[in-house]
Design a protein around this motif. Structure first.
Motif, PDB file in Angstrom:
ATOM      1  N   ASP A  13      41.948  37.299  32.030  1.00 26.71           N
ATOM      2  CA  ASP A  13      41.282  38.453  31.438  1.00 26.71           C
ATOM      3  C   ASP A  13      42.284  39.601  31.304  1.00 26.71           C
ATOM      4  O   ASP A  13      42.968  39.959  32.257  1.00 26.71           O
ATOM      5  N   ILE A  14      42.357  40.197  30.120  1.00 23.60           N
ATOM      6  CA  ILE A  14      43.312  41.273  29.860  1.00 23.60           C
ATOM      7  C   ILE A  14      43.043  42.475  30.758  1.00 23.60           C
ATOM      8  O   ILE A  14      43.977  43.121  31.227  1.00 23.60           O
ATOM      9  N   LYS A  15      41.779  42.772  31.038  1.00 20.88           N
ATOM     10  CA  LYS A  15      41.460  43.911  31.899  1.00 20.88           C
ATOM     11  C   LYS A  15      42.019  43.709  33.298  1.00 20.88           C
ATOM     12  O   LYS A  15      42.516  44.646  33.921  1.00 20.88           O
ATOM     13  N   LEU A  17      44.657  41.860  34.094  1.00 14.46           N
ATOM     14  CA  LEU A  17      46.114  42.019  34.009  1.00 14.46           C
ATOM     15  C   LEU A  17      46.502  43.484  33.910  1.00 14.46           C
ATOM     16  O   LEU A  17      47.455  43.926  34.567  1.00 14.46           O
ATOM     17  N   ASN A  18      45.781  44.243  33.090  1.00 12.23           N
ATOM     18  CA  ASN A  18      46.089  45.664  32.956  1.00 12.23           C
ATOM     19  C   ASN A  18      45.925  46.395  34.278  1.00 12.23           C
ATOM     20  O   ASN A  18      46.729  47.266  34.613  1.00 12.23           O
ATOM     21  N   SER A  19      44.908  46.060  35.037  1.00  9.54           N
ATOM     22  CA  SER A  19      44.716  46.732  36.314  1.00  9.54           C
ATOM     23  C   SER A  19      45.809  46.342  37.310  1.00  9.54           C
ATOM     24  O   SER A  19      46.258  47.170  38.102  1.00  9.54           O
ATOM     25  N   TYR A  21      48.917  45.505  36.454  1.00 11.86           N
ATOM     26  CA  TYR A  21      50.118  46.226  36.004  1.00 11.86           C
ATOM     27  C   TYR A  21      50.035  47.705  36.372  1.00 11.86           C
ATOM     28  O   TYR A  21      51.020  48.299  36.824  1.00 11.86           O
ATOM     29  N   ALA A  22      48.861  48.301  36.210  1.00  9.60           N
ATOM     30  CA  ALA A  22      48.691  49.714  36.558  1.00  9.60           C
ATOM     31  C   ALA A  22      48.934  49.927  38.047  1.00  9.60           C
ATOM     32  O   ALA A  22      49.592  50.895  38.448  1.00  9.60           O
ATOM     33  N   LYS A  23      48.423  49.023  38.878  1.00  7.65           N
ATOM     34  CA  LYS A  23      48.639  49.141  40.316  1.00  7.65           C
ATOM     35  C   LYS A  23      50.117  49.000  40.661  1.00  7.65           C
ATOM     36  O   LYS A  23      50.638  49.731  41.503  1.00  7.65           O
TER      37      LYS A  23
END
Length: 65
Positions: A13-15, A17-19, A21-23
């Motif tokens: 899920d892209i969400k 992965l984005n979370s 990466y943000a962390k």
């Protein structure tokens, strides 16, 4: 029309992965900020010749590095 292929791995899920990466970015920024602060405190401890504080800070810096 969607095509379904057999034995293809499910895409993450892209969400999620984005979370992740943000962390990672936030953790790196906080770590870099702390390292910079430690360097300044080490300089200050050297100026006032506070051996105990210097030792504690260098030990913490070793852990972070």
């Amino acid at each position: 029309m969607e095509r379904f292929l057999l034995n293809t791995p499910k895409q993450p899920d892209i969400k999620i992965l984005n979370s992740i990466y943000a962390k990672m970015v936030l953790d790196k920024a906080l770590r870099d900020f702390r390292i910079e602060k430690i360097h300044k405190e080490i300089d200050q401890s050297l100026q006032v010749r506070d051996k105990g504080k210097f030792q504690r800070l260098t030990d913490e810096l070793k852990i972070l590095s």
